[in-house]
Write a protein that holds these residues in place. Structure first.
Motif, short mmCIF file in Angstrom:
data_model
loop_
_atom_site.label_atom_id
_atom_site.label_comp_id
_atom_site.label_asym_id
_atom_site.label_seq_id
_atom_site.Cartn_x
_atom_site.Cartn_y
_atom_site.Cartn_z
N GLN A 1 25.15 60.25 28.67
CA GLN A 1 26.29 61.13 28.90
C GLN A 1 27.21 61.30 27.69
N ASP A 2 27.34 60.24 26.89
CA ASP A 2 28.26 60.30 25.75
C ASP A 2 27.58 60.63 24.43
N TRP A 3 26.25 60.49 24.38
CA TRP A 3 25.58 60.79 23.11
C TRP A 3 24.48 61.83 23.27
N LEU A 4 23.46 61.53 24.06
CA LEU A 4 22.27 62.41 24.12
C LEU A 4 22.62 63.83 24.55
N VAL A 5 23.26 63.98 25.69
CA VAL A 5 23.56 65.32 26.21
C VAL A 5 24.47 66.10 25.26
N PRO A 6 25.60 65.52 24.83
CA PRO A 6 26.45 66.30 23.92
C PRO A 6 25.81 66.53 22.54
N ARG A 7 25.11 65.55 22.01
CA ARG A 7 24.54 65.66 20.67
C ARG A 7 23.53 66.80 20.58
N TYR A 8 22.71 66.93 21.63
CA TYR A 8 21.67 67.95 21.63
C TYR A 8 22.04 69.15 22.50
N ALA A 9 23.27 69.19 22.96
CA ALA A 9 23.78 70.30 23.80
C ALA A 9 22.79 70.63 24.92
N LEU A 10 22.39 69.61 25.65
CA LEU A 10 21.39 69.76 26.69
C LEU A 10 22.02 70.37 27.94
N SER A 11 21.35 71.33 28.49
CA SER A 11 21.85 72.01 29.69
C SER A 11 21.58 71.16 30.92
N VAL A 12 22.23 71.53 32.00
CA VAL A 12 22.04 70.87 33.27
C VAL A 12 20.61 71.07 33.78
N LYS A 13 19.91 72.08 33.28
CA LYS A 13 18.51 72.29 33.64
C LYS A 13 17.61 71.23 33.01
N VAL A 14 18.03 70.68 31.88
CA VAL A 14 17.24 69.64 31.21
C VAL A 14 17.61 68.27 31.77
N ILE A 15 18.89 67.96 31.78
CA ILE A 15 19.37 66.70 32.35
C ILE A 15 20.50 67.04 33.31
N PRO A 16 20.20 67.01 34.60
CA PRO A 16 21.23 67.35 35.58
C PRO A 16 22.30 66.26 35.66
N ASP A 17 23.43 66.61 36.24
CA ASP A 17 24.52 65.65 36.38
C ASP A 17 24.09 64.44 37.22
N CYS A 18 23.12 64.63 38.08
CA CYS A 18 22.65 63.55 38.97
C CYS A 18 21.37 62.89 38.43
N TRP A 19 21.19 62.87 37.11
CA TRP A 19 19.98 62.35 36.49
C TRP A 19 19.63 60.94 36.98
N TYR A 20 20.62 60.12 37.19
CA TYR A 20 20.42 58.73 37.59
C TYR A 20 19.84 58.61 39.00
N ALA A 21 19.89 59.68 39.80
CA ALA A 21 19.35 59.67 41.16
C ALA A 21 17.89 60.09 41.20
N HIS A 22 17.29 60.34 40.06
CA HIS A 22 15.89 60.75 39.96
C HIS A 22 15.12 59.64 39.24
N PRO A 23 14.40 58.81 39.99
CA PRO A 23 13.74 57.64 39.41
C PRO A 23 12.87 57.93 38.19
N ALA A 24 12.08 58.97 38.21
CA ALA A 24 11.21 59.26 37.06
C ALA A 24 12.04 59.61 35.83
N MET A 25 13.11 60.37 36.02
CA MET A 25 13.97 60.72 34.90
C MET A 25 14.69 59.48 34.36
N LEU A 26 15.14 58.63 35.27
CA LEU A 26 15.80 57.40 34.84
C LEU A 26 14.85 56.55 33.99
N GLU A 27 13.61 56.43 34.43
CA GLU A 27 12.62 55.65 33.67
C GLU A 27 12.37 56.27 32.30
N GLU A 28 12.19 57.58 32.25
CA GLU A 28 11.95 58.26 30.97
C GLU A 28 13.14 58.09 30.03
#
Length: 149
Positions: A62-89
């Motif tokens: 939230q403080d580095w990856l998303v802002p640094r690469y200007a990632l949209s909510v389509k790439v990393i949604p606000d609820c990323w932590y609720a998606h086990p596969a995304m959390l693992e990746e």
């Protein structure tokens, strides 16, 4: 093949100092302190260790990856932590990012991390989810495997 005067494999192995691994690990430092464990096993993490691991990953995402690469909510949604596969990746990418900037790295770590990041984004964990609102992931329960297979 052992030439006269050359040590055998066993002699070489026996000549290693028992703490050679500690010395090798001490060389993998970032500043004055060792990097320490960076891999999180979310399946087996203890209740005691979980809050710190969650906070470290959330800070990075939230403080580095998303802002640094200007990632949209389509790439990393606000609820990323609720998606086990995304959390693992993201956790694996975070660990790779930490060691990519280790002083012991020969200079390929940062580009290697970017290659891994590009590859990770092609996997299912990063398929568009929850751009509008949170949707639970599909789940599947497996039947028990036979005792012998």
């Amino acid at each position: 093949m052992n030439f006269d005067g050359d040590p055998t494999i066993e002699e070489l192995a026996n000549s290693l100092n028992d703490d050679w691994a500690d010395e090798a690990l001490a060389d993998r430092s970032s500043g004055d302190e060792m990097i320490g464990p960076v891999i999180v096993n979310w399946r087996d993490i203890s209740d005691e260790d979980r809050p710190e691991a969650c906070r470290a990953l959330a800070d990075w995402v939230q403080d580095w990856l998303v802002p640094r690469y200007a990632l949209s909510v389509k790439v990393i949604p606000d609820c990323w932590y609720a998606h086990p596969a995304m959390l693992e990746e993201l956790s694996a990418l975070h660990a790779a990012w930490i060691v990519a900037f280790d002083e012991a790295d020969g200079g390929y770590g940062p580009i290697g991390w970017h290659e891994r990041w590009a590859l990770a984004r092609t996997r299912d964990a990063f398929r568009e989810k929850c751009a509008e609102k949170h949707r639970d992931d599909r789940t599947r329960e497996m039947p028990a495997a036979p005792d012998t297979f």
